[in-house]
Design a protein around this motif. Sequence first.
Motif, PDB file in Angstrom:
ATOM      1  N   MET A   1       0.811  -1.200   0.000  1.00  0.00           N
ATOM      2  CA  MET A   1       0.000   0.000   0.000  1.00  0.00           C
ATOM      3  C   MET A   1       0.857   1.267   0.000  1.00  0.00           C
ATOM      4  SD  MET A   1      -3.077  -1.145  -0.104  1.00  0.00           S
ATOM      5  CE  MET A   1      -4.046   0.283   0.232  1.00  0.00           C
ATOM      6  N   CYS A   2       2.139   1.111  -0.084  1.00  0.00           N
ATOM      7  CA  CYS A   2       3.006   2.288  -0.101  1.00  0.00           C
ATOM      8  C   CYS A   2       2.762   3.103  -1.365  1.00  0.00           C
ATOM      9  CB  CYS A   2       4.464   1.862  -0.049  1.00  0.00           C
ATOM     10  SG  CYS A   2       4.901   1.067   1.473  1.00  0.00           S
ATOM     11  N   GLY A   3       2.829   4.394  -1.212  1.00  0.00           N
ATOM     12  CA  GLY A   3       2.722   5.273  -2.357  1.00  0.00           C
ATOM     13  C   GLY A   3       1.340   5.841  -2.592  1.00  0.00           C
ATOM     14  N   ASN A   4       0.331   5.368  -1.883  1.00  0.00           N
ATOM     15  CA  ASN A   4      -1.010   5.918  -2.045  1.00  0.00           C
ATOM     16  C   ASN A   4      -1.084   7.271  -1.337  1.00  0.00           C
ATOM     17  OD1 ASN A   4      -3.693   6.194  -2.614  1.00  0.00           O
ATOM     18  ND2 ASN A   4      -4.370   4.847  -0.995  1.00  0.00           N
ATOM     19  N   VAL A   5      -1.009   7.257  -0.030  1.00  0.00           N
ATOM     20  CA  VAL A   5      -0.941   8.489   0.760  1.00  0.00           C
ATOM     21  C   VAL A   5       0.015   8.271   1.924  1.00  0.00           C
ATOM     22  CG1 VAL A   5      -3.288   9.267   0.241  1.00  0.00           C
ATOM     23  CG2 VAL A   5      -2.904   7.856   2.252  1.00  0.00           C
ATOM     24  N   TRP A   6       0.570   9.349   2.437  1.00  0.00           N
ATOM     25  CA  TRP A   6       1.310   9.265   3.690  1.00  0.00           C
ATOM     26  C   TRP A   6       0.311   8.855   4.759  1.00  0.00           C
ATOM     27  CZ3 TRP A   6       6.390   9.404   4.252  1.00  0.00           C
ATOM     28  CH2 TRP A   6       7.158  10.039   3.293  1.00  0.00           C
ATOM     29  N   GLU A   7       0.666   7.918   5.603  1.00  0.00           N
ATOM     30  CA  GLU A   7      -0.242   7.421   6.630  1.00  0.00           C
ATOM     31  C   GLU A   7       0.120   7.975   7.998  1.00  0.00           C
ATOM     32  OE1 GLU A   7      -0.664   3.189   6.558  1.00  0.00           O
ATOM     33  OE2 GLU A   7      -0.484   3.176   4.396  1.00  0.00           O
ATOM     34  N   TRP A   8      -0.895   8.591   8.655  1.00  0.00           N
ATOM     35  CA  TRP A   8      -0.720   9.072  10.023  1.00  0.00           C
ATOM     36  C   TRP A   8      -0.423   7.882  10.911  1.00  0.00           C
ATOM     37  CZ3 TRP A   8      -0.288  13.878  11.771  1.00  0.00           C
ATOM     38  CH2 TRP A   8      -0.813  14.918  11.024  1.00  0.00           C
ATOM     39  N   CYS A   9       0.565   8.012  11.784  1.00  0.00           N
ATOM     40  CA  CYS A   9       0.871   6.979  12.776  1.00  0.00           C
ATOM     41  C   CYS A   9       0.587   7.538  14.165  1.00  0.00           C
ATOM     42  CB  CYS A   9       2.341   6.578  12.690  1.00  0.00           C
ATOM     43  SG  CYS A   9       2.770   5.795  11.129  1.00  0.00           S
ATOM     44  N   LEU A  10       0.384   6.660  15.102  1.00  0.00           N
ATOM     45  CA  LEU A  10       0.136   7.069  16.480  1.00  0.00           C
ATOM     46  C   LEU A  10       1.391   7.666  17.115  1.00  0.00           C
ATOM     47  CD1 LEU A  10      -2.046   7.062  18.654  1.00  0.00           C
ATOM     48  CD2 LEU A  10      -1.288   4.788  19.311  1.00  0.00           C
ATOM     49  N   THR A  11       2.540   7.412  16.508  1.00  0.00           N
ATOM     50  CA  THR A  11       3.827   7.832  17.059  1.00  0.00           C
ATOM     51  C   THR A  11       3.994   9.347  17.045  1.00  0.00           C
ATOM     52  OG1 THR A  11       4.735   5.829  16.096  1.00  0.00           O
ATOM     53  CG2 THR A  11       6.314   7.470  16.852  1.00  0.00           C
ATOM     54  N   ASP A  12       4.262   9.909  18.206  1.00  0.00           N
ATOM     55  CA  ASP A  12       4.640  11.321  18.302  1.00  0.00           C
ATOM     56  C   ASP A  12       6.149  11.402  18.140  1.00  0.00           C
ATOM     57  OD1 ASP A  12       2.046  12.109  18.849  1.00  0.00           O
ATOM     58  OD2 ASP A  12       2.346  12.176  21.012  1.00  0.00           O
ATOM     59  N   THR A  13       6.627  12.252  17.254  1.00  0.00           N
ATOM     60  CA  THR A  13       8.069  12.412  17.088  1.00  0.00           C
ATOM     61  C   THR A  13       8.603  13.462  18.057  1.00  0.00           C
ATOM     62  OG1 THR A  13       7.673  13.969  15.304  1.00  0.00           O
ATOM     63  CG2 THR A  13       8.094  11.676  14.685  1.00  0.00           C
ATOM     64  N   LYS A  14       7.795  14.469  18.302  1.00  0.00           N
ATOM     65  CA  LYS A  14       8.081  15.546  19.255  1.00  0.00           C
ATOM     66  C   LYS A  14       6.719  16.031  19.725  1.00  0.00           C
ATOM     67  CE  LYS A  14      12.012  17.152  16.573  1.00  0.00           C
ATOM     68  NZ  LYS A  14      12.498  18.168  15.669  1.00  0.00           N
ATOM     69  N   PRO A  15       6.634  16.798  20.784  1.00  0.00           N
ATOM     70  CA  PRO A  15       5.328  17.330  21.195  1.00  0.00           C
ATOM     71  C   PRO A  15       4.677  18.122  20.054  1.00  0.00           C
ATOM     72  CG  PRO A  15       6.929  17.665  22.947  1.00  0.00           C
ATOM     73  CD  PRO A  15       7.697  17.156  21.738  1.00  0.00           C
ATOM     74  N   GLY A  16       3.452  17.752  19.716  1.00  0.00           N
ATOM     75  CA  GLY A  16       2.724  18.448  18.651  1.00  0.00           C
ATOM     76  C   GLY A  16       3.074  18.006  17.246  1.00  0.00           C
ATOM     77  N   ARG A  17       3.914  16.981  17.110  1.00  0.00           N
ATOM     78  CA  ARG A  17       4.315  16.482  15.792  1.00  0.00           C
ATOM     79  C   ARG A  17       4.106  14.980  15.728  1.00  0.00           C
ATOM     80  NH1 ARG A  17       6.299  20.194  12.655  1.00  0.00           N
ATOM     81  NH2 ARG A  17       7.324  18.791  11.227  1.00  0.00           N
ATOM     82  N   HIS A  18       3.731  14.488  14.547  1.00  0.00           N
ATOM     83  CA  HIS A  18       3.447  13.071  14.366  1.00  0.00           C
ATOM     84  C   HIS A  18       4.247  12.500  13.213  1.00  0.00           C
ATOM     85  CE1 HIS A  18       0.075  12.722  17.136  1.00  0.00           C
ATOM     86  NE2 HIS A  18      -0.240  13.952  16.764  1.00  0.00           N
ATOM     87  N   GLU A  19       4.399  11.170  13.259  1.00  0.00           N
ATOM     88  CA  GLU A  19       5.108  10.455  12.214  1.00  0.00           C
ATOM     89  C   GLU A  19       4.133  10.036  11.113  1.00  0.00           C
ATOM     90  OE1 GLU A  19       8.517   7.213  12.372  1.00  0.00           O
ATOM     91  OE2 GLU A  19       6.618   6.458  13.140  1.00  0.00           O
ATOM     92  N   LEU A  20       4.541  10.212   9.876  1.00  0.00           N
ATOM     93  CA  LEU A  20       3.821   9.708   8.713  1.00  0.00           C
ATOM     94  C   LEU A  20       4.702   8.645   8.072  1.00  0.00           C
ATOM     95  CD1 LEU A  20       2.663  13.030   6.990  1.00  0.00           C
ATOM     96  CD2 LEU A  20       1.438  11.668   8.682  1.00  0.00           C
ATOM     97  N   LYS A  21       4.094   7.583   7.535  1.00  0.00           N
ATOM     98  CA  LYS A  21       4.862   6.497   6.924  1.00  0.00           C
ATOM     99  C   LYS A  21       4.339   6.182   5.525  1.00  0.00           C
ATOM    100  CE  LYS A  21       7.326   3.907   9.365  1.00  0.00           C
ATOM    101  NZ  LYS A  21       8.732   3.759   9.373  1.00  0.00           N
ATOM    102  N   GLY A  22       5.207   5.610   4.692  1.00  0.00           N
ATOM    103  CA  GLY A  22       4.788   4.994   3.446  1.00  0.00           C
ATOM    104  C   GLY A  22       4.953   5.768   2.161  1.00  0.00           C
ATOM    105  N   GLY A  23       5.091   7.062   2.204  1.00  0.00           N
ATOM    106  CA  GLY A  23       5.198   7.833   0.968  1.00  0.00           C
ATOM    107  C   GLY A  23       3.849   8.040   0.299  1.00  0.00           C
ATOM    108  N   ALA A  24       3.757   8.982  -0.602  1.00  0.00           N
ATOM    109  CA  ALA A  24       2.496   9.320  -1.254  1.00  0.00           C
ATOM    110  C   ALA A  24       2.684   9.463  -2.758  1.00  0.00           C
ATOM    111  CB  ALA A  24       1.929  10.621  -0.687  1.00  0.00           C
ATOM    112  N   TRP A  25       1.571   9.496  -3.455  1.00  0.00           N
ATOM    113  CA  TRP A  25       1.582   9.624  -4.915  1.00  0.00           C
ATOM    114  C   TRP A  25       2.212  10.928  -5.374  1.00  0.00           C
ATOM    115  CZ3 TRP A  25      -1.241  13.744  -6.782  1.00  0.00           C
ATOM    116  CH2 TRP A  25      -2.154  14.313  -5.896  1.00  0.00           C
ATOM    117  N   THR A  26       2.307  11.926  -4.491  1.00  0.00           N
ATOM    118  CA  THR A  26       2.870  13.222  -4.860  1.00  0.00           C
ATOM    119  C   THR A  26       4.388  13.266  -4.769  1.00  0.00           C
ATOM    120  OG1 THR A  26       2.574  13.950  -2.580  1.00  0.00           O
ATOM    121  CG2 THR A  26       0.823  14.502  -4.154  1.00  0.00           C
TER     122      THR A  26
END
Length: 66
Positions: A1-26
Amino acid sequence: MCGNVWEWCLTDTKPGRHELKGGAWTGPFTRATPSSFNDVSATMRDDDTGFRCAVAADALEELLRR
């Protein structure tokens, strides 16, 4: 499913920031991998970002028995 959209993850990278995985069509094809990661503001909105619904296999089996 990689490349469709960046996927929101539950992981916080820093306060107020989140990790996205997988890459997107853009993005470039080389970024459409499970290991691709992006760090974004929790308030970011974009047309190439989404989420995936998932359920544990045992929970699904229980739902199907009902």
